[in-house]
Design a protein around this motif. Structure first.
Motif, PDB file in Angstrom:
ATOM      1  N   ARG A 172       0.838  -1.200   0.000  1.00 52.00           N
ATOM      2  CA  ARG A 172       0.000   0.000   0.000  1.00 52.00           C
ATOM      3  C   ARG A 172       0.872   1.248   0.000  1.00 52.00           C
ATOM      4  NH1 ARG A 172      -2.081  -2.410   4.737  1.00 52.00           N
ATOM      5  NH2 ARG A 172      -3.657  -3.910   4.130  1.00 52.00           N
ATOM      6  N   SER A 173       1.995   1.165   0.706  1.00 47.86           N
ATOM      7  CA  SER A 173       2.877   2.336   0.819  1.00 47.86           C
ATOM      8  C   SER A 173       3.314   2.841  -0.554  1.00 47.86           C
ATOM      9  CB  SER A 173       4.112   1.988   1.654  1.00 47.86           C
ATOM     10  OG  SER A 173       3.729   1.724   2.988  1.00 47.86           O
ATOM     11  N   GLN A 174       3.624   1.922  -1.451  1.00 48.56           N
ATOM     12  CA  GLN A 174       4.068   2.338  -2.783  1.00 48.56           C
ATOM     13  C   GLN A 174       2.957   3.081  -3.515  1.00 48.56           C
ATOM     14  OE1 GLN A 174       6.147  -0.652  -4.995  1.00 48.56           O
ATOM     15  NE2 GLN A 174       6.157   0.559  -6.861  1.00 48.56           N
ATOM     16  N   LEU A 175       1.739   2.577  -3.432  1.00 44.07           N
ATOM     17  CA  LEU A 175       0.609   3.243  -4.090  1.00 44.07           C
ATOM     18  C   LEU A 175       0.336   4.599  -3.453  1.00 44.07           C
ATOM     19  CD1 LEU A 175      -1.736   3.303  -6.094  1.00 44.07           C
ATOM     20  CD2 LEU A 175      -3.109   2.104  -4.383  1.00 44.07           C
ATOM     21  N   ILE A 176       0.334   4.664  -2.137  1.00 39.66           N
ATOM     22  CA  ILE A 176       0.046   5.925  -1.451  1.00 39.66           C
ATOM     23  C   ILE A 176       1.122   6.959  -1.773  1.00 39.66           C
ATOM     24  CG2 ILE A 176      -0.112   7.003   0.830  1.00 39.66           C
ATOM     25  CD1 ILE A 176      -1.577   4.391   1.728  1.00 39.66           C
ATOM     26  N   ALA A 177       2.387   6.541  -1.826  1.00 40.64           N
ATOM     27  CA  ALA A 177       3.461   7.474  -2.186  1.00 40.64           C
ATOM     28  C   ALA A 177       3.251   8.021  -3.596  1.00 40.64           C
ATOM     29  CB  ALA A 177       4.818   6.778  -2.074  1.00 40.64           C
ATOM     30  N   GLU A 178       2.851   7.150  -4.540  1.00 39.09           N
ATOM     31  CA  GLU A 178       2.589   7.600  -5.912  1.00 39.09           C
ATOM     32  C   GLU A 178       1.444   8.615  -5.942  1.00 39.09           C
ATOM     33  OE1 GLU A 178       0.662   5.830 -10.014  1.00 39.09           O
ATOM     34  OE2 GLU A 178       1.712   4.425  -8.709  1.00 39.09           O
ATOM     35  N   LEU A 179       0.372   8.329  -5.224  1.00 42.56           N
ATOM     36  CA  LEU A 179      -0.773   9.241  -5.188  1.00 42.56           C
ATOM     37  C   LEU A 179      -0.383  10.584  -4.576  1.00 42.56           C
ATOM     38  CD1 LEU A 179      -3.525   6.684  -4.102  1.00 42.56           C
ATOM     39  CD2 LEU A 179      -3.164   7.646  -6.393  1.00 42.56           C
ATOM     40  N   ILE A 180       0.443  10.556  -3.536  1.00 45.93           N
ATOM     41  CA  ILE A 180       0.894  11.800  -2.904  1.00 45.93           C
ATOM     42  C   ILE A 180       1.776  12.597  -3.861  1.00 45.93           C
ATOM     43  CG2 ILE A 180       2.359  12.732  -1.066  1.00 45.93           C
ATOM     44  CD1 ILE A 180       1.214  10.469   0.750  1.00 45.93           C
ATOM     45  N   ARG A 181       2.664  11.919  -4.595  1.00 47.70           N
ATOM     46  CA  ARG A 181       3.519  12.628  -5.571  1.00 47.70           C
ATOM     47  C   ARG A 181       2.668  13.340  -6.619  1.00 47.70           C
ATOM     48  NH1 ARG A 181       6.341   7.717  -5.548  1.00 47.70           N
ATOM     49  NH2 ARG A 181       8.065   7.810  -4.098  1.00 47.70           N
ATOM     50  N   HIS A 182       1.629  12.658  -7.112  1.00 44.30           N
ATOM     51  CA  HIS A 182       0.735  13.293  -8.093  1.00 44.30           C
ATOM     52  C   HIS A 182       0.052  14.517  -7.480  1.00 44.30           C
ATOM     53  CE1 HIS A 182       1.019  10.564 -11.468  1.00 44.30           C
ATOM     54  NE2 HIS A 182       0.873   9.530 -10.658  1.00 44.30           N
ATOM     55  N   ALA A 183      -0.436  14.374  -6.261  1.00 36.81           N
ATOM     56  CA  ALA A 183      -1.124  15.487  -5.603  1.00 36.81           C
ATOM     57  C   ALA A 183      -0.173  16.658  -5.361  1.00 36.81           C
ATOM     58  CB  ALA A 183      -1.742  15.013  -4.283  1.00 36.81           C
ATOM     59  N   LEU A 184       1.073  16.371  -4.980  1.00 36.77           N
ATOM     60  CA  LEU A 184       2.047  17.440  -4.745  1.00 36.77           C
ATOM     61  C   LEU A 184       2.400  18.176  -6.038  1.00 36.77           C
ATOM     62  CD1 LEU A 184       4.407  15.726  -2.148  1.00 36.77           C
ATOM     63  CD2 LEU A 184       2.835  17.638  -1.738  1.00 36.77           C
ATOM     64  N   ALA A 185       2.559  17.443  -7.133  1.00 38.14           N
ATOM     65  CA  ALA A 185       2.857  18.087  -8.417  1.00 38.14           C
ATOM     66  C   ALA A 185       1.691  18.978  -8.836  1.00 38.14           C
ATOM     67  CB  ALA A 185       3.150  17.039  -9.487  1.00 38.14           C
ATOM     68  N   GLU A 186       0.470  18.507  -8.647  1.00 31.46           N
ATOM     69  CA  GLU A 186      -0.707  19.317  -8.982  1.00 31.46           C
ATOM     70  C   GLU A 186      -0.775  20.554  -8.086  1.00 31.46           C
ATOM     71  OE1 GLU A 186      -5.513  18.769  -8.999  1.00 31.46           O
ATOM     72  OE2 GLU A 186      -4.291  17.073  -9.654  1.00 31.46           O
ATOM     73  N   HIS A 187      -0.463  20.375  -6.820  1.00 27.62           N
ATOM     74  CA  HIS A 187      -0.455  21.490  -5.877  1.00 27.62           C
ATOM     75  C   HIS A 187       0.574  22.536  -6.292  1.00 27.62           C
ATOM     76  CE1 HIS A 187      -0.797  23.566  -2.037  1.00 27.62           C
ATOM     77  NE2 HIS A 187       0.526  23.514  -1.933  1.00 27.62           N
ATOM     78  N   GLU A 188       1.774  22.098  -6.670  1.00 29.37           N
ATOM     79  CA  GLU A 188       2.820  23.017  -7.137  1.00 29.37           C
ATOM     80  C   GLU A 188       2.319  23.830  -8.326  1.00 29.37           C
ATOM     81  OE1 GLU A 188       6.273  23.431  -6.250  1.00 29.37           O
ATOM     82  OE2 GLU A 188       5.764  22.333  -4.426  1.00 29.37           O
ATOM     83  N   ALA A 189       1.633  23.165  -9.244  1.00 32.67           N
ATOM     84  CA  ALA A 189       1.150  23.843 -10.448  1.00 32.67           C
ATOM     85  C   ALA A 189       0.148  24.942 -10.105  1.00 32.67           C
ATOM     86  CB  ALA A 189       0.517  22.838 -11.400  1.00 32.67           C
ATOM     87  N   HIS A 190      -0.629  24.746  -9.045  1.00 39.12           N
ATOM     88  CA  HIS A 190      -1.654  25.729  -8.684  1.00 39.12           C
ATOM     89  C   HIS A 190      -1.138  26.829  -7.763  1.00 39.12           C
ATOM     90  CE1 HIS A 190      -4.808  23.638 -10.753  1.00 39.12           C
ATOM     91  NE2 HIS A 190      -4.613  22.545 -10.060  1.00 39.12           N
ATOM     92  N   THR A 191      -0.181  26.495  -6.909  1.00 36.36           N
ATOM     93  CA  THR A 191       0.222  27.458  -5.887  1.00 36.36           C
ATOM     94  C   THR A 191       1.520  28.190  -6.205  1.00 36.36           C
ATOM     95  OG1 THR A 191       1.368  25.745  -4.622  1.00 36.36           O
ATOM     96  CG2 THR A 191      -0.949  26.182  -4.064  1.00 36.36           C
ATOM     97  N   ARG A 192       2.312  27.671  -7.140  1.00 35.25           N
ATOM     98  CA  ARG A 192       3.583  28.310  -7.486  1.00 35.25           C
ATOM     99  C   ARG A 192       3.657  28.482  -9.001  1.00 35.25           C
ATOM    100  NH1 ARG A 192       4.709  24.657  -3.343  1.00 35.25           N
ATOM    101  NH2 ARG A 192       5.470  25.657  -1.468  1.00 35.25           N
ATOM    102  N   PRO A 193       3.081  29.565  -9.524  1.00 36.07           N
ATOM    103  CA  PRO A 193       2.979  29.731 -10.976  1.00 36.07           C
ATOM    104  C   PRO A 193       4.323  29.799 -11.702  1.00 36.07           C
ATOM    105  CG  PRO A 193       2.282  31.729  -9.847  1.00 36.07           C
ATOM    106  CD  PRO A 193       2.496  30.676  -8.795  1.00 36.07           C
ATOM    107  N   ASP A 194       5.390  30.181 -11.003  1.00 32.60           N
ATOM    108  CA  ASP A 194       6.699  30.278 -11.649  1.00 32.60           C
ATOM    109  C   ASP A 194       7.494  28.980 -11.551  1.00 32.60           C
ATOM    110  OD1 ASP A 194       6.206  32.920 -12.359  1.00 32.60           O
ATOM    111  OD2 ASP A 194       6.976  33.673 -10.448  1.00 32.60           O
TER     112      ASP A 194
END
Length: 158
Positions: free
Chosen positions: A35-57
């Motif tokens: 489960r840890s591997q899947l959860i880490a992958e899901l968190i990485r996707h969420a963090l990349a999406e978060h970066e795209a929305h909160t840090r435009p540069d």
């Protein structure tokens, strides 16, 4: 954001029973070891999406997947024109024909988050585009070429 595995940290969490069962099913269906591997992958996707929305540069790399109807006027031409306006961000594209005169195009992109968002918005405005999805990562492509001290590509005559 570094993806270098330095050390592991433990996380304990509680989930509703049905969500936990769905998570276990997903781990099994993907053939993952834990489960840890899947959860880490899901968190990485969420963090990349978060970066795209909160840090435009923030510099991001990723793909834009587009599905569109080819029989709608000049869709392919308009998509190509739009991509040309974002020449620095569009690294490459791959196109395939689908059934019922539909097309699938995948763009490899890199650039500031705000530019990638603007590119997606411009592509969505093309009449005939049915689906568009941007998937980003904070890992970047290496530079396509390194300029020498004179600002010229390596090997170019001055």
């Amino acid at each position: 954001m570094s993806t270098e595995p330095t050390s592991l940290a433990r996380l304990s969490m509680s989930l509703p029973g049905e969500l936990f069962r769905q998570l276990d099913n997903m781990v099994e269906e993907r053939g993952l070891p834990s489960r840890s591997q899947l959860i880490a992958e899901l968190i990485r996707h969420a963090l990349a999406e978060h970066e795209a929305h909160t840090r435009p540069d923030e510099m991001l790399a990723g793909t834009i997947t587009i599905v569109y109807r080819g029989d709608r006027g000049r869709v392919r031409h308009q998509l190509a024109q739009t991509q040309a306006e974002y020449l620095k961000e569009v690294i490459s594209s791959q196109h395939v024909f689908l059934e019922d005169d539909q097309s699938l195009e995948v763009l490899l992109v890199q650039g500031p988050a705000v530019r990638l968002k603007d590119l997606c918005d411009a592509l969505r405005r093309v009449r005939g585009v049915h689906q568009l999805q941007l998937v980003t990562t904070t890992a970047l492509l290496p530079p396509l070429y390194e300029p020498d001290v004179n600002g010229l590509p390596e090997g170019a005559a001055a």
